[in-house]
Design an enzyme around this catalytic site. Structure first.
Site, PDB file in Angstrom:
ATOM      1  N   GLY A   1      41.117  41.674  39.111  1.00  0.00           N
ATOM      2  CA  GLY A   1      41.884  42.696  39.836  1.00  0.00           C
ATOM      3  C   GLY A   1      41.000  43.538  40.750  1.00  0.00           C
ATOM      4  O   GLY A   1      41.469  44.518  41.348  1.00  0.00           O
TER       5      GLY A   1
ATOM      6  N   ASP B   1      39.893  46.989  27.222  1.00  0.00           N
ATOM      7  CA  ASP B   1      40.029  46.398  28.553  1.00  0.00           C
ATOM      8  C   ASP B   1      40.335  44.901  28.440  1.00  0.00           C
ATOM      9  O   ASP B   1      40.077  44.283  27.395  1.00  0.00           O
ATOM     10  CB  ASP B   1      38.699  46.623  29.314  1.00  0.00           C
ATOM     11  CG  ASP B   1      38.861  46.604  30.822  1.00  0.00           C
ATOM     12  OD1 ASP B   1      39.909  46.142  31.316  1.00  0.00           O
ATOM     13  OD2 ASP B   1      37.926  47.048  31.504  1.00  0.00           O
ATOM     14  N   GLY B   2      40.839  44.326  29.511  1.00  0.00           N
ATOM     15  CA  GLY B   2      41.131  42.889  29.542  1.00  0.00           C
ATOM     16  C   GLY B   2      39.943  42.101  30.065  1.00  0.00           C
ATOM     17  O   GLY B   2      38.867  42.650  30.296  1.00  0.00           O
ATOM     18  N   ALA B   3      40.131  40.790  30.255  1.00  0.00           N
ATOM     19  CA  ALA B   3      39.066  39.940  30.807  1.00  0.00           C
ATOM     20  C   ALA B   3      39.691  38.694  31.420  1.00  0.00           C
ATOM     21  O   ALA B   3      40.814  38.320  31.078  1.00  0.00           O
ATOM     22  CB  ALA B   3      38.069  39.546  29.726  1.00  0.00           C
TER      23      ALA B   3
ATOM     24  N   GLU C   1      35.358  49.656  35.726  1.00  0.00           N
ATOM     25  CA  GLU C   1      35.528  49.113  34.371  1.00  0.00           C
ATOM     26  C   GLU C   1      34.172  49.045  33.659  1.00  0.00           C
ATOM     27  O   GLU C   1      34.050  49.439  32.496  1.00  0.00           O
ATOM     28  CB  GLU C   1      36.163  47.721  34.422  1.00  0.00           C
ATOM     29  CG  GLU C   1      37.617  47.736  34.853  1.00  0.00           C
ATOM     30  CD  GLU C   1      38.217  46.357  35.024  1.00  0.00           C
ATOM     31  OE1 GLU C   1      39.419  46.223  34.779  1.00  0.00           O
ATOM     32  OE2 GLU C   1      37.510  45.421  35.424  1.00  0.00           O
TER      33      GLU C   1
ATOM     34  N   LYS D   1      34.947  39.529  34.357  1.00  0.00           N
ATOM     35  CA  LYS D   1      36.037  40.447  34.671  1.00  0.00           C
ATOM     36  C   LYS D   1      36.074  40.655  36.184  1.00  0.00           C
ATOM     37  O   LYS D   1      35.193  40.222  36.893  1.00  0.00           O
ATOM     38  CB  LYS D   1      35.803  41.800  33.987  1.00  0.00           C
ATOM     39  CG  LYS D   1      36.077  41.768  32.498  1.00  0.00           C
ATOM     40  CD  LYS D   1      35.950  43.128  31.848  1.00  0.00           C
ATOM     41  CE  LYS D   1      36.721  44.231  32.483  1.00  0.00           C
ATOM     42  NZ  LYS D   1      38.165  43.980  32.672  1.00  0.00           N
ATOM     43  N   GLY D   2      37.127  41.336  36.633  1.00  0.00           N
ATOM     44  CA  GLY D   2      37.201  41.679  38.055  1.00  0.00           C
ATOM     45  C   GLY D   2      38.235  40.888  38.823  1.00  0.00           C
ATOM     46  O   GLY D   2      38.258  40.934  40.050  1.00  0.00           O
TER      47      GLY D   2
ATOM     48  N   THR E   1      47.201  42.945  30.728  1.00  0.00           N
ATOM     49  CA  THR E   1      47.056  43.110  29.273  1.00  0.00           C
ATOM     50  C   THR E   1      46.720  44.565  28.941  1.00  0.00           C
ATOM     51  O   THR E   1      47.297  45.152  28.013  1.00  0.00           O
ATOM     52  CB  THR E   1      45.959  42.154  28.720  1.00  0.00           C
ATOM     53  OG1 THR E   1      46.071  40.894  29.385  1.00  0.00           O
ATOM     54  CG2 THR E   1      46.094  41.961  27.225  1.00  0.00           C
TER      55      THR E   1
HETATM   56  C1  5RP Z   1      40.603  43.664  36.495  1.00  0.00           C
HETATM   57  C2  5RP Z   1      40.179  42.932  35.285  1.00  0.00           C
HETATM   58  C3  5RP Z   1      41.231  42.527  34.323  1.00  0.00           C
HETATM   59  O1  5RP Z   1      40.933  43.068  33.082  1.00  0.00           O
HETATM   60  C4  5RP Z   1      41.261  41.023  34.247  1.00  0.00           C
HETATM   61  O2  5RP Z   1      41.509  40.519  35.551  1.00  0.00           O
HETATM   62  C5  5RP Z   1      42.335  40.526  33.278  1.00  0.00           C
HETATM   63  O3  5RP Z   1      43.601  40.850  33.754  1.00  0.00           O
HETATM   64  P1  5RP Z   1      44.919  40.384  33.010  1.00  0.00           P
HETATM   65  O4  5RP Z   1      44.998  41.125  31.715  1.00  0.00           O
HETATM   66  O5  5RP Z   1      46.031  40.753  33.975  1.00  0.00           O
HETATM   67  O6  5RP Z   1      44.834  38.891  32.827  1.00  0.00           O
HETATM   68  O7  5RP Z   1      39.020  42.667  35.046  1.00  0.00           O
HETATM   69  O8  5RP Z   1      39.524  43.929  37.352  1.00  0.00           O
END
Ligand code: 5RP
Length: 243
Positions: free
Chosen positions: A116, A99-101, A122, A113-114, A46
């Site tokens: 990835g 940022d995403g979550a 982050e 989060k995390g 995202t």
């Molecule tokens: C990476 C994160 C990402 O923001 C979380 O995993 C969401 O990812 P995506 O947008 O691909 O669903 O925390 O460490």
């Protein structure tokens, strides 16, 4: 055979709905970016959409915006997208972090989060920013945080056994995140550490966030409790959640 085909069709429709929802959230976040801002660039699929859109905005509107990436991946994508970068040492403030979550508690706006494995950088960037804005598709919104998604801990590899012991003492269910493709052994983070994922009671997320970071060997955990705004993308609309 027939059943298999129906299932495949349904899941590809779901995927395209999620993609549209992510786009909707990223486009809404772009509206918050102004000339002269320093912007924290989150990680994940995202955030990647947001980064590409920000590159387009800089190019088409000829504005001056600097980015601070939160991972190797977001750094590479920002460079490819034409976003000039600065490091944390070069700025007194970050105007906004986007940022995403992996999970968002609808009521408190606390997050996990995390997914990835980038949550240490982050959290540094997101918490340092004047405004921390989260982008998610609607599938990430939950009523109870941490029931389905474990909390990741970035851990110094030399300390994994003592950290596991501490986690078991807290009645948590820990597991080392393993790399299942193209590398044997554990997932290694951008900082050269391992990840331990843990299912743990999150009745008091602020306290658990502090407590997990007090275990020697834990660098940072993926509980985020200082969020200003969540932009929830749906396939056909966006919803804004604010504290
Ligand atoms: C990476 C994160 C990402 O923001 C979380 O995993 C969401 O990812 P995506 O947008 O691909 O669903 O925390 O460490």
């Amino acid at each position: 055979m027939v059943k298999k085909n129906i299932t495949a069709k349904k899941s590809s429709k779901q995927i395209s709905n999620i993609e549209s929802a992510k786009y909707a959230a990223a486009k809404e976040a772009i509206k918050l970016i102004e000339d002269g801002m320093i912007v924290g660039l989150g990680s994940g699929t995202t955030s990647n959409i947001f980064i590409k859109e920000l590159g387009n905005k800089i190019l088409t509107e000829d504005i001056s915006v600097f980015g601070i990436p939160t991972s190797f991946e977001s750094r590479m994508l920002a460079i490819q997208s034409g976003i000039p970068l600065v490091s944390l040492d070069q700025c007194d403030t970050i105007d906004i972090a986007v940022d995403g979550a992996d999970e968002v508690d609808r009521k408190s706006l606390n997050l996990i989060k995390g997914g990835g494995g980038c949550h240490t950088m982050e959290k540094i960037v997101d918490y340092f920013a004047e405004k921390f804005v989260v982008l998610v598709d609607n599938s990430k919104i939950v009523d109870v945080l941490g029931d389905k998604t474990p909390v990741p801990l970035e851990v110094l590899p030399q300390t994994y056994s003592t950290v596991l012991r501490e986690l078991l003492n807290r009645n948590a269910a820990p597991s080392i995140r393993m790399s299942n493709k193209k590398k044997m052994g554990p997932v290694i983070t951008d900082n050269g550490n391992i990840i331990i994922d843990v299912f743990i009671d999150l009745n008091n997320p602020e306290e658990v966030e502090r407590d997990l970071n007090n275990i020697p060997g834990v660098l940072e955990n993926g509980i985020f409790t200082k969020v200003d705004k969540v932009i929830v993308g749906h396939p056909d609309k966006v919803e804004i959640l604010e504290r």
